[in-house]
Motif scaffolding. Sequence first.
Motif, mmCIF file in Angstrom:
data_model
loop_
_atom_site.group_PDB
_atom_site.id
_atom_site.type_symbol
_atom_site.label_atom_id
_atom_site.label_comp_id
_atom_site.label_asym_id
_atom_site.label_seq_id
_atom_site.Cartn_x
_atom_site.Cartn_y
_atom_site.Cartn_z
ATOM 1 N N VAL A 99 -24.735 -0.059 36.429
ATOM 2 C CA VAL A 99 -24.836 -1.505 36.656
ATOM 3 C C VAL A 99 -25.328 -2.168 35.381
ATOM 4 N N ALA A 100 -24.592 -3.182 34.930
ATOM 5 C CA ALA A 100 -24.968 -3.938 33.730
ATOM 6 C C ALA A 100 -25.153 -5.405 34.099
ATOM 7 N N PHE A 101 -26.055 -6.066 33.370
ATOM 8 C CA PHE A 101 -26.400 -7.451 33.683
ATOM 9 C C PHE A 101 -26.078 -8.352 32.500
ATOM 10 N N LYS A 102 -25.267 -9.394 32.770
ATOM 11 C CA LYS A 102 -24.963 -10.401 31.747
ATOM 12 C C LYS A 102 -25.367 -11.775 32.265
ATOM 13 N N HIS A 103 -25.671 -12.649 31.333
ATOM 14 C CA HIS A 103 -26.271 -13.944 31.671
ATOM 15 C C HIS A 103 -25.221 -15.047 31.766
ATOM 16 N N GLN A 104 -25.327 -15.819 32.841
ATOM 17 C CA GLN A 104 -24.449 -16.969 33.034
ATOM 18 C C GLN A 104 -25.285 -18.121 33.586
ATOM 19 N N PRO A 105 -26.251 -18.629 32.810
ATOM 20 C CA PRO A 105 -27.108 -19.708 33.303
ATOM 21 C C PRO A 105 -26.313 -20.993 33.497
ATOM 22 N N LEU A 106 -26.380 -21.547 34.685
ATOM 23 C CA LEU A 106 -25.614 -22.752 34.986
ATOM 24 C C LEU A 106 -26.359 -23.993 34.487
ATOM 25 N N PRO A 107 -25.611 -25.029 34.070
ATOM 26 C CA PRO A 107 -26.255 -26.214 33.493
ATOM 27 C C PRO A 107 -27.117 -26.994 34.478
ATOM 28 N N PRO A 153 -6.825 -11.009 39.554
ATOM 29 C CA PRO A 153 -6.437 -9.947 38.618
ATOM 30 C C PRO A 153 -7.657 -9.283 37.988
ATOM 31 N N PRO A 154 -7.577 -8.003 37.676
ATOM 32 C CA PRO A 154 -8.678 -7.334 36.980
ATOM 33 C C PRO A 154 -8.820 -7.853 35.558
ATOM 34 N N GLN A 155 -10.027 -7.710 35.007
ATOM 35 C CA GLN A 155 -10.307 -8.187 33.662
ATOM 36 C C GLN A 155 -10.931 -7.056 32.836
ATOM 37 N N LYS A 156 -10.784 -7.144 31.542
ATOM 38 C CA LYS A 156 -11.444 -6.193 30.656
ATOM 39 C C LYS A 156 -12.827 -6.753 30.331
ATOM 40 N N VAL A 157 -13.859 -6.092 30.826
ATOM 41 C CA VAL A 157 -15.229 -6.542 30.625
ATOM 42 C C VAL A 157 -16.040 -5.361 30.083
ATOM 43 N N ASP A 158 -16.463 -5.461 28.854
ATOM 44 C CA ASP A 158 -17.246 -4.389 28.245
ATOM 45 C C ASP A 158 -18.733 -4.599 28.509
ATOM 46 N N VAL A 159 -19.460 -3.504 28.642
ATOM 47 C CA VAL A 159 -20.900 -3.585 28.822
ATOM 48 C C VAL A 159 -21.568 -4.109 27.550
ATOM 49 N N GLY A 160 -21.093 -3.637 26.401
ATOM 50 C CA GLY A 160 -21.668 -4.086 25.137
ATOM 51 C C GLY A 160 -23.155 -3.749 25.063
ATOM 52 N N ASN A 161 -23.957 -4.723 24.638
ATOM 53 C CA ASN A 161 -25.402 -4.492 24.519
ATOM 54 C C ASN A 161 -26.173 -5.055 25.707
ATOM 55 N N ALA A 162 -25.491 -5.268 26.825
ATOM 56 C CA ALA A 162 -26.151 -5.783 28.024
ATOM 57 C C ALA A 162 -27.115 -4.747 28.589
ATOM 58 N N PRO A 163 -28.231 -5.173 29.161
ATOM 59 C CA PRO A 163 -29.105 -4.230 29.854
ATOM 60 C C PRO A 163 -28.321 -3.517 30.951
ATOM 61 N N ALA A 164 -28.462 -2.215 31.030
ATOM 62 C CA ALA A 164 -27.703 -1.445 32.018
ATOM 63 C C ALA A 164 -28.533 -0.269 32.487
ATOM 64 N N ARG A 165 -28.274 0.171 33.694
ATOM 65 C CA ARG A 165 -28.906 1.390 34.193
ATOM 66 C C ARG A 165 -27.866 2.200 34.968
ATOM 67 N N GLY A 166 -28.036 3.509 34.920
ATOM 68 C CA GLY A 166 -27.032 4.410 35.456
ATOM 69 C C GLY A 166 -26.368 5.142 34.307
ATOM 70 N N PRO A 167 -25.713 6.269 34.554
ATOM 71 C CA PRO A 167 -25.108 7.063 33.478
ATOM 72 C C PRO A 167 -24.061 6.276 32.704
ATOM 73 N N ALA A 168 -24.072 6.419 31.391
ATOM 74 C CA ALA A 168 -23.081 5.731 30.559
ATOM 75 C C ALA A 168 -21.669 6.207 30.870
ATOM 76 N N ASN A 169 -21.539 7.451 31.363
ATOM 77 C CA ASN A 169 -20.221 7.991 31.684
ATOM 78 C C ASN A 169 -19.911 7.920 33.175
ATOM 79 N N ALA A 170 -20.628 7.071 33.903
ATOM 80 C CA ALA A 170 -20.378 6.929 35.341
ATOM 81 C C ALA A 170 -18.929 6.504 35.575
ATOM 82 N N PRO A 171 -18.273 7.018 36.605
ATOM 83 C CA PRO A 171 -16.870 6.652 36.863
ATOM 84 C C PRO A 171 -16.685 5.199 37.280
ATOM 85 N N VAL A 172 -17.762 4.547 37.739
ATOM 86 C CA VAL A 172 -17.664 3.137 38.151
ATOM 87 C C VAL A 172 -18.765 2.337 37.462
ATOM 88 N N THR A 173 -18.373 1.236 36.870
ATOM 89 C CA THR A 173 -19.329 0.320 36.237
ATOM 90 C C THR A 173 -19.222 -1.052 36.878
#
Length: 444
Positions: free
Chosen positions: A319-327, A267-287
């Motif tokens: 494209v936005a980058f979020k951190h998920q460091p594995l233990p 299923p799709p999820q609601k994932v906001d960019v928030g303050n994550a590092p991102a590049r590409g237009p903020a109004n791009a049709p695909v994130t």
Amino acid sequence: MSKPSVWVSLAVGLVLGFVGGRVSRPADAAGGGAEVRGAPSAAKAPGARQRPPVSPTVYKVPVDGSLAAGAEDALVTLVEFSDYECPFCSRGHVTVKQLQQKYGKKLRVVMKHHPLGNHSRARPAALAALAAGEQGKFWEFHDTLFSNARALKDSDLERYARELGLDVERWKKDLADPRLAERIRQDEALAMKVGATGTPAFYVNGRFINGAVPLEVFTGVVDEELGKAEALVKGGVRPTEVYARVMEKGVERPPAPAAPAAQQELPPQKVDVGNAPARGPANAPVTVVAFSDFECPFCSRAVPTLKTLEEEYAGKLRVAFKHQPLPNHPNAKLAAAASLAAHEQGKFWEFHDLLFANQRQLDRASLEGYAKQLGLNEARFKAALDSGKHDAQVTADASEGARVGASATPTFFINGRPVVGALPIDHFRRIIDDELKKSGVAAR
């Protein structure tokens, strides 16, 4: 050689080139990899397919100024995408040498660089070879690297430069030339475009040969293409124009595969960019939001995929980058914080690329070295790490990842639609094209 023995050799080669090659090549049509939280092994994509060892399709693979061994009027051009640290590439190199000896002036070999993210010394080695090429010694350096694939430290590379009689100071200066790094980046982008996601990958007059398969497989294809080329010449095509004529009818990329049923059910999820590092237009049709781990080998495999997509969908993709460091990755959390310390100095993506290119060297001293290499304010960078000021964002990203189901790395959300693992680039293209269609925007 009798036909039964040829097929036995082919079977052995396929085992070595495909099964063994999983260690040395990124996710390709055989399926993507993902590292699961708390589990060290990879999860292969359900329903994935392996590309055949030889393709009848002709792909458009331009030479584009890449270094070539052989005359421009050679009737057959072999373009190789390779990685100096990949053991299967070393095997393929031996085969290429045999082909050059067999076909002589009829064969031109073109080298394109495809250093994989899980080979920390492959990119420095590629740069070193190109720097040697600036002094006319590319192929000598190239051969030396494949003969010494386990000795690719900086000191080794410099020793090879001295042994080949290069002007070492000039060679060192050329190593830092942005032109050479850009040439490698262009090779990587082309590799992803034409489906050469693994190494080694070969294109014989545009026909794809997957992996370090036996010599007989190559000679079969070369002989076929040589016959076609000779027919063109008899028909009035100049030998120097044969490759261009063949490329005219080529395709630019492999066909997109059908979506695996398991992927469709997520299923799709609601994932906001928030303050994550991102590049590409903020109004791009695909994130695309990536949840990733700098120490995860599967995450590094997805880096060239995302870069290629950013180029192909320029202006339409963010494209936005979020951190998920594995233990199970002891340096991943510190590397994540370090990337955010670089981000506050405007160098996140440059630091991101360095970390993925050096996954085995993510200790504190190495991170500080990368900061210095990028010209960051070192005192400010060290203070950020000492204070732990970015730990909260790393933790928040990981918590969000757990909430939306990103328990494996890498996990991507394309307008909220999950993609788990370093899947083939066409899987991403299919979803992006679908999202662009929904928004009424032309795909490419």
